[in-house]
Design an enzyme around this catalytic site. Structure first.
Site, short mmCIF file in Angstrom:
data_model
loop_
_atom_site.label_atom_id
_atom_site.label_comp_id
_atom_site.label_asym_id
_atom_site.label_seq_id
_atom_site.Cartn_x
_atom_site.Cartn_y
_atom_site.Cartn_z
N ARG A 56 48.90 49.55 74.02
CA ARG A 56 47.77 48.54 74.52
C ARG A 56 46.53 49.18 74.76
NH1 ARG A 56 50.74 45.27 78.90
NH2 ARG A 56 49.30 43.62 78.30
N ILE A 112 59.51 49.24 79.42
CA ILE A 112 58.78 48.69 78.58
C ILE A 112 57.92 47.38 79.32
CG2 ILE A 112 59.60 49.30 76.39
CD1 ILE A 112 60.91 46.71 75.97
N ASP A 113 56.86 46.85 78.87
CA ASP A 113 56.23 45.74 79.73
C ASP A 113 57.20 44.45 79.57
OD1 ASP A 113 54.26 47.70 80.26
OD2 ASP A 113 52.99 46.99 78.56
N LYS A 114 56.96 43.65 80.37
CA LYS A 114 57.40 42.28 80.74
C LYS A 114 57.32 41.48 79.25
CE LYS A 114 56.85 37.68 82.73
NZ LYS A 114 55.93 36.95 83.69
#
Length: 351
Positions: free
Chosen positions: A268, A164-166
């Site tokens: 997103r 998962i993204d930062k």
């Protein structure tokens, strides 16, 4: 399609002045082409699959012999075929480093001898690379599992099974053994895992439920973004996101998103595609006021909201899979972190 990538910026490593690839070359990046890949120019193929490198630079690299197919240099007009291995070579060795264990607190939701599930905090990078060689989730796992005989943090056959993204918070599963990782990765590949996210997005929804379907690939106009292409196109990988409205707040909406697929930036990119960018998602333009009045009081309110939750409002809420060893159906839930809870409370009070 599988890749190995040290996540360095290859764009900066290629020498603009080089005229020939003299001497020994070293592999910096490779991709195994899907067997069903239709023939396509190698420069176009690499541009779509290799982040942070322009098509012009790829063409220069091919001209000097840095682009290879099955170990042989090819020019930029070479047609990539299914089953080939495409590599990007450079005239200096790839930077090699070992992950250093770091005593970083982890929110461990579940653990047994085969795997663990962790609730990642927003702001923590998952894998080391490109300026983030410490302070990552992998560094923390190296410390936590340093006494596990079957776990070597530098072995790609064990460890984190998805990303998962930062600046996204939430659940990740980590394999302690190679057998566990193979099984879990197959579940992700087969889309048999169960994942939902909570997302606060800009705008109102007239409907209560919906589905976004569209291929996802790197945005040719902005290499740091992903973009959505028609499902029947040959660009990108198929992606499907189902959403359900949880709460409405005038100019923003809380959604629960269920993933059928797990593409990079899927929620997103899909939300931007339908005109509902994630709240405070700077990369996709959500850090601007996209809905609502332009009064000074409203601008001040939104500014305060951004300060309360200084990242995209996205949380990996649930994760379900079949345990690779016990075959038990596992299901985990992570409550909203404090920053998103505070953000929702501000909107509730305003409404």
């Amino acid at each position: 399609m599988t890749t190995t990538d040290e996540e360095l910026n290859i764009e900066e490593l290629l020498d603009e002045e080089a005229e020939s690839a003299a001497g020994e070359l070293f592999e910096h990046w490779r991709i195994e082409v899907d067997p069903g890949q239709t023939p396509v120019r190698v420069d176009k193929f690499l541009f779509e699959h290799r982040p942070n490198i322009s098509r012009n630079r790829i063409q220069k690299a091919a001209q000097i012999g840095y682009v290879q197919a099955d170990g042989k240099p090819v020019k930029c007009n070479y047609k990539v075929k299914g089953g080939e291995v495409i590599t990007l070579m450079l005239d200096h060795p790839k930077r090699i480093w070992e992950v250093t264990p770091e005593d970083i607190p982890l929110d461990i939701v579940y653990e047994d001898p085969h795997l663990l599930v962790v609730n990642k905090a927003a702001g923590m990078v998952v894998h080391p690379g490109c300026g983030n060689y410490s302070g990552t989730l992998v560094n923390a796992l190296a410390w936590h599992l340093k006494e596990e005989p079957s776990f070597d943090v530098n072995d790609p056959n064990v460890g984190i099974c998805h990303r998962i993204d930062k600046d996204t918070s939430g659940l990740l599963v980590v394999a302690k053994t190679a057998e566990t990782k193979t099984d879990l990765c197959k579940q992700f590949y087969d889309h048999s895992t169960k994942r939902t996210y909570l997302a606060l997005v800009w705008g109102n929804f007239s409907e209560d439920t919906g589905t976004v379907e569209g291929n996802i690939a790197r945005n040719p106009k902005d290499r740091m973004q992903m973009a959505v292409f028609p499902p029947d196109s040959e660009v990108g990988k198929p992606a499907v996101t189902h959403y359900e409205v949880q709460e409405r707040f005038d100019h923003v909406t809380l959604l629960r998103c269920r993933l059928e697929t797990g593409r990079t930036h899927q929620i997103r990119a899909h939300m931007k595609h339908i005109g509902h960018v994630l709240f405070n998602d700077e990369r996709y333009g959500g850090h601007e006021i996209l809905w609502g009045e332009r009064t000074s009081s409203y601008k001040a309110f939104i500014s305060n909201c951004f300060k309360v939750c200084p990242r995209q409002a996205l949380h990996a809420e649930t994760l379900g899979f079949t345990h690779p060893v016990t075959k038990e159906e596992m299901f985990f839930t992570a409550a909203l972190p404090a920053d998103m809870q505070a953000l929702l409370e501000k909107w509730r009070k305003r409404v």
